[in-house]
Design a protein around this motif. Sequence first.
Motif, mmCIF file in Angstrom:
data_model
loop_
_atom_site.group_PDB
_atom_site.id
_atom_site.type_symbol
_atom_site.label_atom_id
_atom_site.label_comp_id
_atom_site.label_asym_id
_atom_site.label_seq_id
_atom_site.Cartn_x
_atom_site.Cartn_y
_atom_site.Cartn_z
ATOM 1 N N MET A 122 32.758 45.428 46.200
ATOM 2 C CA MET A 122 33.857 44.544 45.786
ATOM 3 C C MET A 122 34.298 44.887 44.368
ATOM 4 N N LYS A 123 35.599 44.868 44.156
ATOM 5 C CA LYS A 123 36.140 45.123 42.821
ATOM 6 C C LYS A 123 36.952 43.920 42.356
ATOM 7 N N VAL A 124 36.764 43.559 41.080
ATOM 8 C CA VAL A 124 37.462 42.417 40.485
ATOM 9 C C VAL A 124 38.231 42.892 39.256
ATOM 10 N N CYS A 125 39.508 42.526 39.176
ATOM 11 C CA CYS A 125 40.301 42.739 37.959
ATOM 12 C C CYS A 125 40.472 41.388 37.272
ATOM 13 N N ILE A 126 40.351 41.395 35.962
ATOM 14 C CA ILE A 126 40.549 40.181 35.168
ATOM 15 C C ILE A 126 41.758 40.405 34.273
ATOM 16 N N VAL A 127 42.768 39.582 34.450
ATOM 17 C CA VAL A 127 43.996 39.694 33.665
ATOM 18 C C VAL A 127 43.982 38.588 32.615
ATOM 19 N N CYS A 128 43.987 38.967 31.344
ATOM 20 C CA CYS A 128 43.970 37.959 30.279
ATOM 21 C C CYS A 128 44.881 38.390 29.138
ATOM 22 N N TYR A 129 45.421 37.400 28.467
ATOM 23 C CA TYR A 129 46.387 37.637 27.396
ATOM 24 C C TYR A 129 45.690 37.743 26.042
ATOM 25 N N GLY A 130 46.120 38.706 25.238
ATOM 26 C CA GLY A 130 45.766 38.741 23.826
ATOM 27 C C GLY A 130 44.330 39.016 23.467
ATOM 28 N N LEU A 131 43.584 39.719 24.315
ATOM 29 C CA LEU A 131 42.204 40.055 23.967
ATOM 30 C C LEU A 131 42.212 41.095 22.853
ATOM 31 N N ARG A 132 41.587 40.741 21.737
ATOM 32 C CA ARG A 132 41.554 41.640 20.579
ATOM 33 C C ARG A 132 40.122 41.793 20.077
ATOM 34 N N GLU A 133 39.937 42.796 19.251
ATOM 35 C CA GLU A 133 38.592 43.098 18.761
ATOM 36 C C GLU A 133 37.969 41.904 18.055
ATOM 37 N N TYR A 134 38.768 41.185 17.257
ATOM 38 C CA TYR A 134 38.204 40.129 16.420
ATOM 39 C C TYR A 134 38.069 38.792 17.128
ATOM 40 N N ASN A 135 38.657 38.637 18.331
ATOM 41 C CA ASN A 135 38.595 37.309 18.939
ATOM 42 C C ASN A 135 37.684 37.216 20.162
ATOM 43 N N ILE A 136 36.919 38.246 20.435
ATOM 44 C CA ILE A 136 36.036 38.220 21.607
ATOM 45 C C ILE A 136 35.026 37.085 21.499
ATOM 46 N N ARG A 137 34.618 36.734 20.261
ATOM 47 C CA ARG A 137 33.657 35.646 20.066
ATOM 48 C C ARG A 137 34.300 34.271 20.197
ATOM 49 N N LEU A 138 35.615 34.220 20.230
ATOM 50 C CA LEU A 138 36.326 32.945 20.187
ATOM 51 C C LEU A 138 36.836 32.557 21.567
ATOM 52 N N GLN A 139 37.076 31.240 21.732
ATOM 53 C CA GLN A 139 37.682 30.769 22.969
ATOM 54 C C GLN A 139 39.179 31.080 22.977
ATOM 55 N N PRO A 140 39.767 31.353 24.119
ATOM 56 C CA PRO A 140 39.180 31.384 25.463
ATOM 57 C C PRO A 140 38.617 32.736 25.865
ATOM 58 N N HIS A 200 30.255 47.876 28.974
ATOM 59 C CA HIS A 200 30.331 48.757 30.144
ATOM 60 C C HIS A 200 31.519 48.451 31.055
ATOM 61 N N ILE A 201 32.355 47.486 30.682
ATOM 62 C CA ILE A 201 33.510 47.113 31.499
ATOM 63 C C ILE A 201 34.752 47.828 30.966
ATOM 64 N N PRO A 202 35.444 48.591 31.791
ATOM 65 C CA PRO A 202 36.669 49.265 31.327
ATOM 66 C C PRO A 202 37.754 48.255 30.947
ATOM 67 N N ILE A 203 38.494 48.556 29.897
ATOM 68 C CA ILE A 203 39.605 47.719 29.454
ATOM 69 C C ILE A 203 40.885 48.541 29.498
ATOM 70 N N ILE A 204 41.884 47.987 30.155
ATOM 71 C CA ILE A 204 43.192 48.641 30.224
ATOM 72 C C ILE A 204 44.175 47.814 29.405
ATOM 73 N N ASP A 261 32.141 45.766 40.547
ATOM 74 C CA ASP A 261 33.053 46.637 39.800
ATOM 75 C C ASP A 261 34.101 45.751 39.122
ATOM 76 N N VAL A 262 34.158 45.777 37.779
ATOM 77 C CA VAL A 262 35.047 44.890 37.021
ATOM 78 C C VAL A 262 35.917 45.709 36.065
ATOM 79 N N THR A 263 37.192 45.346 35.979
ATOM 80 C CA THR A 263 38.107 45.919 34.991
ATOM 81 C C THR A 263 38.886 44.785 34.338
#
Length: 409
Positions: free
Chosen positions: A1-19, A52-56, A36-38
């Motif tokens: 099974m493969k899962v894609c996660i679509v999210c807005y505005g993911l940046r280096e400095y906000n990974i620790r922050l919500q959401p 280990h999760i690819p980011i596009i 399998d996750v992207t």
Amino acid sequence: MKVCIVCYGLREYNIRLQPWRYISEIASGIYQKNIDVTIITDGSLEREIFQHIPIINIKRLRKLPFQFNRELISVIQSEKPDVILWSVTALDYLYLNMFKQINIPIIGMFTGPIYKLSDITRIGTYVIIKNIKFLSTHVICASLPPFFIRNLVNSPYCNKIFVMSRKNKEIIIEIGGNREKVVHIPAGIDEYEFEMYEDYSSIISRYHLDEKSFNILYFGSPLSIRGIDHLIKSISKVRSVYPCIKLLILSRRRNNELNNEEINLQNLILKLDIEKNVHIISGFLDKDEVKKFIGFSDLIVLPFKIVPSDVPTSVLESMAMGKVVVSTDIDGIPELLENGRGFVVQPNKEEDLVEKIFFSIKNQDIIKNMGEKAASHMQTHPKWSEVSELALSEVTKIFDKRSQSEVNL
């Protein structure tokens, strides 16, 4: 099974922050179950791999015309996911036709509060304009009629909806959303958050802290929408009765970021003549130092006027360490602090803050018991690994249902 996660505005400095913390923890937990996750985002992450999760990275997730986004559709089709987890707001009702074109099971994730326009306007026009960069999406979504959310939830192109708070689930159901499709999957907590410190000498010496004072901690950005200005004014009133009170502000910001907001706080402190009672520590402290400040402090006060993203982890982290939190009647915060696990006050009400601070100083035995109750409750709160398991369970149900349908065809 493969899962894609679509999210807005993911940046280096906000990974620790919500959401983004919520999204990244679910992504990581699902990946650790050999799925399998992207991640697809329009943020500006320099890295191409996260745990280990690819980011596009694509230029825009939301663009005109609303019904079509050639780049996004192309990326999703090339990835060939079986299920998509999609961070959504009321605005995504406009993208239902695109969901239809993609023709892959989609689980929407409401990762922000669902506000009414009155929730926004009560903080005042000046504050809204001053913080419009951080509030624009909330203002737009709060201005939309309820059918935007109702039709998004009930659409056949949205298989399930995840919400972080019971309140958001209740709101969606109240406006006509299908109860069976809305799943409460809360923000989690790390085992690390329960680790206690016995020695605070490192922060006491480094930041010149006073152990004899009644120390109140605020940690977060210096934005006025988080209510820090009201807290400072409350300290001024309490100081007249308890001169030994201290407010420790961990002003979470990076260089050249939110400079004016922090200067405004410093000017307010000078105006109220409480420089000896307020200590601003500016910067992005590491997790261990923040935890030490939580453990060192006598009371945690997080008086949000508006919660920018759902369920602040700062409340959960403080409760896990057995601290009483004073926060506001916004979003899902009351459900965390209910049953005597903390104090809930009305936003923009300095007198409520003053009352709870006075009570905490006068009744420290009661405060200790409340903190113990909070810590005990957090032992039963889902850990991040459990949160990702809950999410994966829903993903698997949808995957199995689709697979069965294809077999029957």
